[in-house]
Design an enzyme around this catalytic site. Structure first.
Site, PDB file in Angstrom:
ATOM      1  N   HIS A 181      10.693   6.025   0.085  1.00 24.39           N
ATOM      2  CA  HIS A 181       9.491   6.383  -0.679  1.00 24.39           C
ATOM      3  C   HIS A 181       8.351   6.880   0.226  1.00 24.39           C
ATOM      4  O   HIS A 181       7.783   7.941   0.004  1.00 24.39           O
ATOM      5  CB  HIS A 181       8.976   5.182  -1.484  1.00 24.39           C
ATOM      6  CG  HIS A 181       9.984   4.615  -2.451  1.00 24.39           C
ATOM      7  ND1 HIS A 181      10.937   5.382  -3.061  1.00 24.39           N
ATOM      8  CD2 HIS A 181      10.177   3.350  -2.916  1.00 24.39           C
ATOM      9  CE1 HIS A 181      11.668   4.622  -3.861  1.00 24.39           C
ATOM     10  NE2 HIS A 181      11.238   3.378  -3.788  1.00 24.39           N
ATOM     11  N   ASP A 215      19.840  -4.333 -15.378  1.00 24.13           N
ATOM     12  CA  ASP A 215      18.386  -4.344 -15.385  1.00 24.13           C
ATOM     13  C   ASP A 215      17.743  -2.962 -15.293  1.00 24.13           C
ATOM     14  O   ASP A 215      16.827  -2.639 -16.036  1.00 24.13           O
ATOM     15  CB  ASP A 215      17.921  -5.154 -14.157  1.00 24.13           C
ATOM     16  CG  ASP A 215      17.172  -6.389 -14.592  1.00 24.13           C
ATOM     17  OD1 ASP A 215      17.473  -6.878 -15.705  1.00 24.13           O
ATOM     18  OD2 ASP A 215      16.297  -6.843 -13.833  1.00 24.13           O
ATOM     19  N   LYS A 269       6.069  10.667  -9.187  1.00 19.79           N
ATOM     20  CA  LYS A 269       4.729  10.145  -9.500  1.00 19.79           C
ATOM     21  C   LYS A 269       3.711  11.286  -9.517  1.00 19.79           C
ATOM     22  O   LYS A 269       3.791  12.214  -8.708  1.00 19.79           O
ATOM     23  CB  LYS A 269       4.334   9.071  -8.485  1.00 19.79           C
ATOM     24  CG  LYS A 269       5.186   7.801  -8.657  1.00 19.79           C
ATOM     25  CD  LYS A 269       4.681   6.654  -7.823  1.00 19.79           C
ATOM     26  CE  LYS A 269       5.615   5.468  -7.890  1.00 19.79           C
ATOM     27  NZ  LYS A 269       5.361   4.531  -8.976  1.00 19.79           N
ATOM     28  N   ASP A 313      13.927  -0.520   1.899  1.00 16.51           N
ATOM     29  CA  ASP A 313      13.579  -0.557   0.476  1.00 16.51           C
ATOM     30  C   ASP A 313      12.449   0.425   0.151  1.00 16.51           C
ATOM     31  O   ASP A 313      12.448   1.039  -0.912  1.00 16.51           O
ATOM     32  CB  ASP A 313      13.172  -1.989   0.093  1.00 16.51           C
ATOM     33  CG  ASP A 313      13.047  -2.170  -1.408  1.00 16.51           C
ATOM     34  OD1 ASP A 313      13.937  -1.694  -2.141  1.00 16.51           O
ATOM     35  OD2 ASP A 313      12.039  -2.777  -1.849  1.00 16.51           O
TER      36      ASP A 313
HETATM   37  C1  BG6 Z   1      11.808   0.266  -5.655  1.00 14.53           C
HETATM   38  C2  BG6 Z   1      11.985  -0.883  -4.724  1.00 14.53           C
HETATM   39  O1  BG6 Z   1      12.449   1.410  -5.151  1.00 14.53           O
HETATM   40  O2  BG6 Z   1      10.423   0.531  -5.805  1.00 14.53           O
HETATM   41  C3  BG6 Z   1      11.248  -2.098  -5.217  1.00 14.53           C
HETATM   42  O3  BG6 Z   1      13.368  -1.175  -4.608  1.00 14.53           O
HETATM   43  C4  BG6 Z   1       9.808  -1.774  -5.525  1.00 14.53           C
HETATM   44  O4  BG6 Z   1      11.322  -3.147  -4.275  1.00 14.53           O
HETATM   45  C5  BG6 Z   1       9.692  -0.525  -6.371  1.00 14.53           C
HETATM   46  O5  BG6 Z   1       9.242  -2.882  -6.199  1.00 14.53           O
HETATM   47  C6  BG6 Z   1       8.253  -0.087  -6.492  1.00 14.53           C
HETATM   48  O6  BG6 Z   1       8.144   0.962  -7.404  1.00 14.53           O
HETATM   49  P1  BG6 Z   1       6.742   1.235  -8.104  1.00 14.53           P
HETATM   50  O7  BG6 Z   1       6.965   2.499  -8.854  1.00 14.53           O
HETATM   51  O8  BG6 Z   1       6.453   0.049  -8.963  1.00 14.53           O
HETATM   52  O9  BG6 Z   1       5.740   1.368  -7.003  1.00 14.53           O
END
Ligand code: BG6
Length: 482
Positions: free
Chosen positions: A248, A16, A190, A243
């Site tokens: 992040h 994926d 980003k 996660d």
């Molecule tokens: C990923 C997570 O790292 O970031 C996901 O594993 C999440 O759970 C995703 O949905 C979100 O990324 P973005 O760029 O859509 O905010």
């Protein structure tokens, strides 16, 4: 990008992540001319038995040609890209596949660049981390570039806690040097996140006020309006703290809170990020609210008695001269009322309030990562008209209005280009990762021992009310639009 024949190898090519993110990102770089068209080859590798053509057919639907070059129509560009993709099927834990992969890469290198010229090999692991050690070992044994660089891109989860993350780091560290390893955190790719250093350190108006004397609290928020659809199996093992928050949001916090780096070199920037991380105090239970949405366990891939949080608010406190007393409120949740990621810097009240504008709200700088990038500053202004009264309004920089002709690149696109260029600024260094785990591991263990309450919330809601209460207790004053 100059520098000889470039091989981009995507392991886990039929999965994926590769289909949805990695291949589309390299395709975008290709169609915009960032890759050396005549000295380029893409190699997919996975266990599934597929022909080259079958992989190409699978990828086609995910590629969108935006048409930067009017002389080529979309289908031509896509076909050209796909013609450069070959596929090798093989196991992740046996030598044969990697020996074969190396032969195919070498064959293309010679065909495109001759026997002598420099070559570049980028291995992108779009794979579950359980196979990282063995795959990296086999790359090291059989696929190293003899005529130029080899770089390996890996993505979280890097372990589940400090001990497992360190074990993984040790394993990879024995195979590759730190400058060969690119740990992706796609939030660092980003646009608004990349803007943080410029905003903070290139604007005289922000430099002197970015501290505890002027800032009341900072929120870093991630919301998704969908649940763990299709990813319940993975998510249930990790939970929202691992996660989203430990990587992040913590990375964003570093860029919001760090001191000015000596220069913009990757090492200087990452040195400052590590310092901030080291100043974060250990997390107390009273600073945490956890939630799970009501229909989470309906997912058959989720354990029926799961206590994995899908929502968390965690207050972090930075014990240094700049931030002592300023709460950093990190909030992340799945299945909430909207999809949004933003940073909110709320300033203190203005002393001597002759306009009685406290009721209008405080100054707040909001940086919206998504959807639709924006930065706006809530300011108090005179209500236009005959009366002398104050009201709150915004100084607004909405990217879609201000930069209409600019397509903002996808995070993965930018980070893969950085990898090819050898720029590690936006990648996580080993010591950063270690401190990030040091901060969260004790909390994660307490969560797993069931020591913290897990609050049920409705799919599509704001999440547990207790999280809003905690945020307000930390001094956040709600203004309109929040
Ligand atoms: C990923 C997570 O790292 O970031 C996901 O594993 C999440 O759970 C995703 O949905 C979100 O990324 P973005 O760029 O859509 O905010």
């Amino acid at each position: 990008v100059q520098g000889g024949c470039l091989s981009i190898v995507i392991l886990g090519a039929s999965g994926d992540l590769a289909k949805k993110k990695t291949f589309p990102a390299v395709f975008n770089l290709f169609r915009q001319g960032f890759l050396p068209e005549h000295q380029l080859q893409f190699f997919g590798y996975a266990r599934s038995r597929l022909s080259d053509q079958e992989l190409r057919d699978r990828l086609r639907g995910y590629l969108k040609a935006g048409g930067t070059d009017p002389s080529k129509d979309a289908a031509t560009v896509i076909n050209h890209f796909l013609s450069l993709v070959t596929y090798t099927s093989g196991a992740y834990d046996t030598e044969e596949g990697f020996i074969k992969l190396n032969e195919i890469i070498s064959f293309h290198e010679v065909a495109k660049g001759g026997k002598e010229g420099p070559t570049r090999r980028l291995f992108y692991l779009a794979l579950p981390p359980s196979v990282y050690p063995v795959v990296c070992k086999l790359i090291r044994q059989h696929c190293m570039n003899q005529r130029g660089w080899t770089r390996v891109v890996v993505e979280k989860p890097f372990g589940k806690d400090l001990a497992s993350a360190e074990a993984l780091s040790n394993q990879l560290g024995e195979l590759f040097t730190e400058d060969q390893l690119y740990r992706i955190d796609h939030y660092l790719g980003k646009e608004i996140v990349q803007n943080l250093l410029v905003m903070r350190f290139a604007n005289r108006i922000f430099v002197p006020i970015w501290n505890r004397d002027n800032i009341a609290n900072i929120q870093i928020v991630f919301k998704e309006d969908f649940g763990t659809e299709g990813r319940g199996g993975y998510f249930d093992e990790y939970g929202i703290v691992r996660d989203i928050i430990q990587n992040h949001l913590l990375q964003v916090l570093c860029l919001v809170a760090m001191e000015k780096p000596v220069t913009l070199t990757p090492e200087h920037i990452r040195d400052e990020k590590v310092k901030v991380l080291k100043a974060i105090e250990s997390i107390k239970d009273k600073d945490v609210v956890l939630g799970q949405y009501d229909t989470y366990k309906d997912d058959p891939t989720v354990a029926p008695n799961s206590t994995t949080p899908t929502f968390a608010t965690v207050v972090l406190r930075i014990n240094n001269e700049r931030w002592d007393g300023v709460p950093f409120i990190l909030k992340a949740g799945k299945a909430l009322d909207s999809r949004k990621a933003e940073i909110r810097v709320q300033f203190k009240d203005t002393p001597g309030d002759i306009f009685k504008c406290k009721k209008q709200g405080r100054n707040e700088l909001v940086m919206r990562l998504q959807p639709s990038e924006a930065m706006y500053m809530k300011v108090t202004v005179k209500q236009p008209g005959l009366e002398m009264s104050a009201t709150q309004s915004e100084l607004d920089l909405s990217y879609h209005q201000r930069y209409q002709d600019i397509v903002i690149p996808e995070a993965y696109e930018r980070l893969i280009l950085d990898t090819i260029r050898g720029d590690q600024q936006h990648f996580v260094r080993r010591d950063e990762l270690k401190v990030a785990w040091q901060i969260f591991t004790p909390l994660l263990h307490r969560i797993e021992e069931g020591k913290l309450p897990l609050i049920n919330y409705k799919y599509g809601s704001r999440g547990p009310l207790e999280a809003d209460e905690l945020t307000e207790r930390e001094g956040y004053v709600r203004t309109s639009g929040y």
